[in-house]
Scaffold this motif. Structure first.
Motif, PDB file in Angstrom:
ATOM      1  N   GLN A   1       0.850  -1.174   0.000  1.00 40.87           N
ATOM      2  CA  GLN A   1       0.000   0.000   0.000  1.00 40.87           C
ATOM      3  C   GLN A   1       0.891   1.232   0.000  1.00 40.87           C
ATOM      4  OE1 GLN A   1      -2.821   0.031   3.118  1.00 40.87           O
ATOM      5  NE2 GLN A   1      -3.998  -1.671   2.296  1.00 40.87           N
ATOM      6  N   PRO A   2       0.451   2.285  -0.668  1.00 41.47           N
ATOM      7  CA  PRO A   2       1.279   3.494  -0.692  1.00 41.47           C
ATOM      8  C   PRO A   2       1.408   4.093   0.712  1.00 41.47           C
ATOM      9  CG  PRO A   2      -0.859   3.923  -1.661  1.00 41.47           C
ATOM     10  CD  PRO A   2      -0.789   2.450  -1.406  1.00 41.47           C
ATOM     11  N   ILE A   3       2.563   4.658   0.984  1.00 39.77           N
ATOM     12  CA  ILE A   3       2.808   5.276   2.282  1.00 39.77           C
ATOM     13  C   ILE A   3       2.560   6.777   2.144  1.00 39.77           C
ATOM     14  CG2 ILE A   3       4.534   5.719   4.050  1.00 39.77           C
ATOM     15  CD1 ILE A   3       5.916   3.131   3.146  1.00 39.77           C
ATOM     16  N   PHE A   4       1.572   7.255   2.863  1.00 38.30           N
ATOM     17  CA  PHE A   4       1.249   8.677   2.851  1.00 38.30           C
ATOM     18  C   PHE A   4       1.863   9.322   4.080  1.00 38.30           C
ATOM     19  CE2 PHE A   4      -2.311   6.929   0.352  1.00 38.30           C
ATOM     20  CZ  PHE A   4      -2.155   7.688  -0.795  1.00 38.30           C
ATOM     21  N   PRO A   5       2.290  10.579   3.962  1.00 40.65           N
ATOM     22  CA  PRO A   5       2.926  11.221   5.114  1.00 40.65           C
ATOM     23  C   PRO A   5       1.955  11.525   6.253  1.00 40.65           C
ATOM     24  CG  PRO A   5       2.726  12.763   3.307  1.00 40.65           C
ATOM     25  CD  PRO A   5       2.305  11.420   2.787  1.00 40.65           C
TER      26      PRO A   5
END
Length: 70
Positions: A5-9
């Motif tokens: 899954q993409p890592i969002f800040p």
């Protein structure tokens, strides 16, 4: 193949708080623009609008440093 899954800040809560801060900033500018005194020297342009703007920027600051508990 891995399912990464993409890592969002930021989390969803951070983005929600940021949107609230942006709305407060926009409201502050609208309040200052709606002052009918010459050059905006009335209560709205000198006092209330800048206070709402400051609150909006403070909310943005909180949104950046807010850490949700998971």
């Amino acid at each position: 193949m891995t399912n990464k899954q993409p890592i969002f800040p930021f989390d969803r809560a951070n983005y929600f708080i940021m949107i609230l801060g942006l709305l407060l900033i926009l409201l502050g500018f609208i309040i200052m623009a709606s002052d009918k005194e010459p050059y905006g020297f009335g209560f709205l342009g000198i006092t209330l609008g800048p206070i709402v703007l400051l609150l909006g920027f403070l909310v943005q600051f909180v949104a950046i440093f807010y850490k949700s508990k998971k």
